[in-house]
Structures are given as structure tokens and as C-alpha cells.
Design an enzyme around this catalytic site. Structure first.
Site, PDB file in Angstrom:
ATOM      1  N   PRO A  96      -0.696   5.994   1.247  1.00 26.75           N
ATOM      2  CA  PRO A  96      -1.431   5.707   2.342  1.00 26.75           C
ATOM      3  C   PRO A  96      -0.463   5.084   3.646  1.00 26.75           C
ATOM      4  O   PRO A  96       0.254   4.068   3.412  1.00 26.75           O
ATOM      5  CB  PRO A  96      -2.486   4.481   2.111  1.00 26.75           C
ATOM      6  CG  PRO A  96      -2.896   4.982   0.549  1.00 26.75           C
ATOM      7  CD  PRO A  96      -1.281   5.475   0.043  1.00 26.75           C
ATOM      8  N   CYS A  97      -0.802   5.601   4.957  1.00 31.57           N
ATOM      9  CA  CYS A  97       0.379   5.261   5.963  1.00 31.57           C
ATOM     10  C   CYS A  97      -0.448   4.128   7.114  1.00 31.57           C
ATOM     11  O   CYS A  97       0.190   3.610   7.765  1.00 31.57           O
ATOM     12  CB  CYS A  97       0.634   6.507   6.532  1.00 31.57           C
ATOM     13  SG  CYS A  97      -0.814   7.451   7.561  1.00 31.57           S
ATOM     14  N   GLN A  98      -1.729   4.140   7.051  1.00 36.26           N
ATOM     15  CA  GLN A  98      -2.276   3.073   8.023  1.00 36.26           C
ATOM     16  C   GLN A  98      -1.715   1.789   8.326  1.00 36.26           C
ATOM     17  O   GLN A  98      -1.422   1.323   9.329  1.00 36.26           O
ATOM     18  CB  GLN A  98      -3.856   2.944   7.789  1.00 36.26           C
ATOM     19  CG  GLN A  98      -4.604   4.334   7.521  1.00 36.26           C
ATOM     20  CD  GLN A  98      -4.698   4.613   6.168  1.00 36.26           C
ATOM     21  OE1 GLN A  98      -3.837   4.765   5.544  1.00 36.26           O
ATOM     22  NE2 GLN A  98      -6.060   5.201   5.900  1.00 36.26           N
TER      23      GLN A  98
ATOM     24  N   PHE B 164       1.427   1.186   7.965  1.00 32.74           N
ATOM     25  CA  PHE B 164       2.742   1.256   8.569  1.00 32.74           C
ATOM     26  C   PHE B 164       2.665   2.127   9.902  1.00 32.74           C
ATOM     27  O   PHE B 164       3.771   2.204  10.491  1.00 32.74           O
ATOM     28  CB  PHE B 164       3.584   1.956   7.596  1.00 32.74           C
ATOM     29  CG  PHE B 164       3.634   1.349   6.065  1.00 32.74           C
ATOM     30  CD1 PHE B 164       4.358   0.172   5.910  1.00 32.74           C
ATOM     31  CD2 PHE B 164       3.084   2.014   4.876  1.00 32.74           C
ATOM     32  CE1 PHE B 164       4.458  -0.294   4.637  1.00 32.74           C
ATOM     33  CE2 PHE B 164       3.012   1.545   3.676  1.00 32.74           C
ATOM     34  CZ  PHE B 164       3.766   0.070   3.581  1.00 32.74           C
TER      35      PHE B 164
END
Length: 454
Positions: free
Chosen positions: A154-156, A158
Site C-alpha cells: 500500500p502506497c497511500q 507514502f
């Protein structure tokens, strides 16, 4: 085998047409063999945070891509379908395990991957935290003899578009607000570490992790993640310096930058490969990162011109004339003249915007009205209306094939298996399949050089 064959009637029934505005008929080869896999596919991939299948489709190959994403005589092209579209060759890789927490991602993945012969039970709609815990308690969760682990964790937390809380995310592993008694290591910003634990368990020869570019500019996050990955299996991996790849440099008509981590297991390497990968300067011969193929930001001889949105959208029918459920509907959120995200129209002769997992008012416009500053004047003059991008258009900009099913209505009763909102979300979360394909093909080219076998 019987389960796969029984699925064919459902896939091609009159109520479940595989329809595309771009190609005349489905082009996925329906070749089913023992265990549901194509011959020649013997490198086993365990996919984490799989979403709707962008990375997995790229590692599978055998899908439709825009002809401008590849050179005319590319060795990767199996067949020219028409002037705009080609069918890519299969790779050496086959998926043996996939997972995500989103039911709509599971539905899209299993529906489309069924055409390749994959059974639905390959996909596990569970948190990676729960899967690892079940393994630790003695359950047989992960397959054996894994060659590659992939995962776009998951990237949210960063992303520059978010609050950038990083390791201190307020969300848990299921994306919900973290309760006070929820262990900190189970927050969304630390799920890469659970991917590292899967690597500990399965001992792949290679792992590939993907995240947003913003991660590299968030304090020492990049170094912490790189070191944590390197510690997998008792410091058993060489983790190469992560690289930021711009999708536009690989034939994707999208302004999308992603950081890629590649780790390679030391004790599986040939001595010559081990020396080369541990050298202070990595030679091009052993570099697993794919070389740019297109000249968006990349420089050099022999690069192809960038692929633009017009190349993938120009023959697509307008929503009121399309029979494709993923093209028939789009966000009706009104234009807001405040300069906020999503209040611009796409560039026809340029790269498309970064396709995000948000929807409604954050999805860019396919065209704006003249009143709102629209520049597609010929289209407006012909009577085409102001509207936002459809899920199909977002998917094509991401390089999903034009016959990849997204929006799916229930055959009986009201509602959708996958709504337009769900389709926007899973497409925005995905790795562009064409970029993933070029990573996969580069890795397959190096396999013998690295490991002495295929």
C-alpha cells in the site's frame, strides 16, 4: 481441469459477453492444460497486494497491447491484430498465489485470469497480516517452490497526494482507522514488512516490490525498507538500489512514476552473478531493471516516441454508443473551477494523468466544455459533451487490454459485482501491465545468467 472447462460457458454466454470497442473479438488464447497452466511456464510467481491484476497480467503475458508500446519487429509480439493493437507473447511465469483485501479486485482478477486457465481459489481475499499469522499457527497457506514474489504494498501513506504519515499510518492492515489496541506493526504503512515475512517463508529467488515515487523523498524511509528487505531469510538477499521508473519511458501513455525494489537470493546465484551484483558499479549486462524503450524523459539512441492518450483512446466509442459496460458509465461529479485535483481535461497528444484510486470528483475530464476552458474544440463542435474519464479509458491509459472486464453487473437481481466506483479504484491501484511485462521479460532474459537454469 473440469472446473476450468465449466467456466468457459459462463465466460462466453450471451449474458456475459467479452466485448471491446477496439478489437473485433476476444484474443486471449483459451489453451487449458494440466493444472490449468500453459506449456513452457515453469517459473512460479507468488503475488501479494495483487489488486485487479496489473502486475500479474504483465508477468503472464499473452495480452493485448497498443502497437506503439513496442517496436514494429519486437520479439515480444505474437501477432498483429490491427493497425493499433498487438497480442504479446507469453512469458515464462505463472501465478500460483494472489491476494488482496478488496472484493472488487478479487472479482476482476479471477474473472479475467480465468481465461488463462487459473482457478478462482488461487486468489485469497485476506489481509497479508492474517495470512502470515495463519501460517505461523501451522496452516498451509503459501505454496512451495516459489521463484518470484511480487507485491505493490500500500502506497497511500507514502504518497504526496496523501498525508504522508509513512510508517505511522493511522490505518490498519484492512484500511480501517486503527484501534488503540491494534499493534503498530500491523498498520498500513508497515505492510511491506509482512511482505518481507512472506519472503522469509517462501525463499524466492527474486522478489519485486513496488510503491509510489514519493517514498524515496520521505526521510530515510527508502533506506529503512531496503535494509529490512535485505534482512529477509537471514540477510540472504542482495537488494539493489531501488529505481524510480517513469511509465512513459516504457510505452505507457501515463504520467506515472513508481519506485521498484528488486531483491535476489544470494545462495541461488552463480558465483559470477553474485560477484557482478555485489560489485560497486552494476554492469548493464546484469542489471535487472528494464532499459527504457520510449523517449518521454529518457534519452538515448533507438528509443521510440512516447505513446499518447490519442493512441489508446482514438477508436473508443462514446459512452452512449458503446456496448462495453466499462465505457458506458462515468463519474458525474461536476466541474469545480477551484483548481483542485481532477478539474482538468486530458491531453490528447500527450501523456494521460496519473490514474489514481480515488474516483468521482478526482477523476480527470475526457473533455471540458468550451465554457470551462476545453481544448478539444472539434469534438465539442460535433456535439460531444463535457464528461470525465470512464473506467475503460482509465484502464487503457494504464495499459490494461481493451477486453479486460471491469464493471460487471449481476446477472440476476439488482446491483453490480463491480461498480464503476470499484473499477476506478482497482484500476488506479494497479501497476501498468505493459510496464510489468517489460520488468518480467528483462528478468526472464537474465534468469540463466543469474541462476544457470530456466
Amino acid at each position: 481441469m473440469s472446473e476450468i472447462l465449466e467456466g468457459i460457458d459462463e465466460l462466453f454466454s450471451s449474458d456475459s459477453v467479452w466485448f471491446s470497442d477496439m478489437v473485433a473479438e476476444p484474443q486471449i488464447p483459451l489453451v487449458f492444460e494440466e493444472e490449468g497452466f500453459h506449456s513452457g511456464k515453469h517459473l512460479r510467481v507468488l503475488s501479494l497486494f495483487s489488486g485487479c491484476g496489473g502486475m500479474d497480467l504483465g508477468f503472464e503475458g499473452g495480452f493485448i497491447a497498443n502497437s506503439k508500446s513496442f517496436a514494429n519487429e519486437s520479439k515480444y509480439i505474437a501477432k498483429q491484430l490491427n493497425d493499433d493493437w498487438v497480442l504479446l507473447k507469453n512469458t515464462l511465469f505463472q501465478t500460483v498465489f494472489a491476494n488482496d483485501i478488496l472484493p472488487e479486485a478479487q472479482k476482476v482478477w479471477t474473472t479475467n485470469m480465468r481465461r488463462y486457465g487459473y482457478l478462482d481459489d488461487i486468489y485469497h481475499c485476506d489481509s497479508i497480516v492474517d495470512l502470515v499469522k495463519m501460517h505461523q499457527q501451522g496452516a498451509r497457506i503459501f505454496p512451495e517452490d516459489v521463484d518470484v514474489v511480487t507485491g505493490g504494498f500500500p502506497c497511500q501513506d507514502f504518497s504526496v497526494a496523501g498525508k504522508r504519515l509513512g510508517f505511522s499510518s493511522l490505518k490498519d492492515d484492512m484500511g480501517n482507522i486503527r484501534a488503540g489496541d491494534k499493534p503498530s506493526e500491523e498498520n498500513r504503512g508497515r505492510l511491506y514488512y509482512w511482505m518481507k515475512q512472506v519472503i522469509d517463508i517462501t525463499h524466492p529467488k527474486v522478489f519485486i516490490a513496488e510503491n509510489v515515487k514519493g517514498l524515496v523523498n520521505l526521510g530515510d524511509v527508502k533506506d529503512v525498507i531496503q535494509n529490512d528487505f535485505a534482512s529477509a531469510d537471514g540477510n540472504g538477499y542482495i537488494v539493489l538500489p531501488p529505481q524510480v521508473l517513469h511509465a512513459g519511458n516504457y510505452g505507457v501513455p501515463e504520467s506515472r512514476e513508481r519506485v521498484i525494489f528488486i531483491g535476489i537470493r544470494r545462495d541461488a546465484l552463480l558465483p559470477s552473478a553474485l560477484n557482478a551484483l555485489e560489485a560497486e558499479i552494476l554492469s548493464d549486462e546484469y542489471n535487472p531493471y528494464p532499459r527504457p524503450t520510449h523517449s518521454y524523459t529518457a534519452k538515448g539512441k533507438g528509443l521510440l516516441p512516447p505513446v499518447y492518450t490519442c493512441d489508446v483512446l482514438r477508436h473508443l466509442k462514446e459512452p452512449d454508443k458503446s456496448k462495453d459496460p466499462s465505457q458506458q458509465i462515468y463519474s458525474k461529479a461536476k466541474f469545480l473551477p477551484n483548481g483542485s485535483q481532477g478539474q482538468i481535461e486530458i491531453k490528447w497528444n500527450g501523456l494521460g494523468p496519473t490514474i489514481r484510486s480515488e474516483h468521482h470528483g478526482n477523476i480527470e475530464f475526457r473533455r471540458l466544455s468550451a465554457e470551462h476552458g476545453g481544448k478539444h474544440l472539434k469534438e465539442l463542435a460535433s456535439g460531444m459533451i463535457e464528461r470525465r474519464l470512464t473506467p475503460r479509458e482509465c484502464a487503457l491509459i494504464q495499459t490494461f487490454p481493451p477486453d479486460y472486464k471491469l464493471v460487471m453487473k449481476k446477472e440476476h437481481g439488482k446491483g453490480d459485482y463491480v461498480s464503476s466506483s470499484g473499477a476506478y479504484k482497482v484500476v488506479g491501484n494497479a501497476v501498468p501491465p505493459v510496464l510489468a511485462y517489460k520488468i518480467a521479460m528483462r528478468l526472464s532474459e537474465l534468469w540463466t545468467l543469474y541462476f544457470g537454469m530456466k
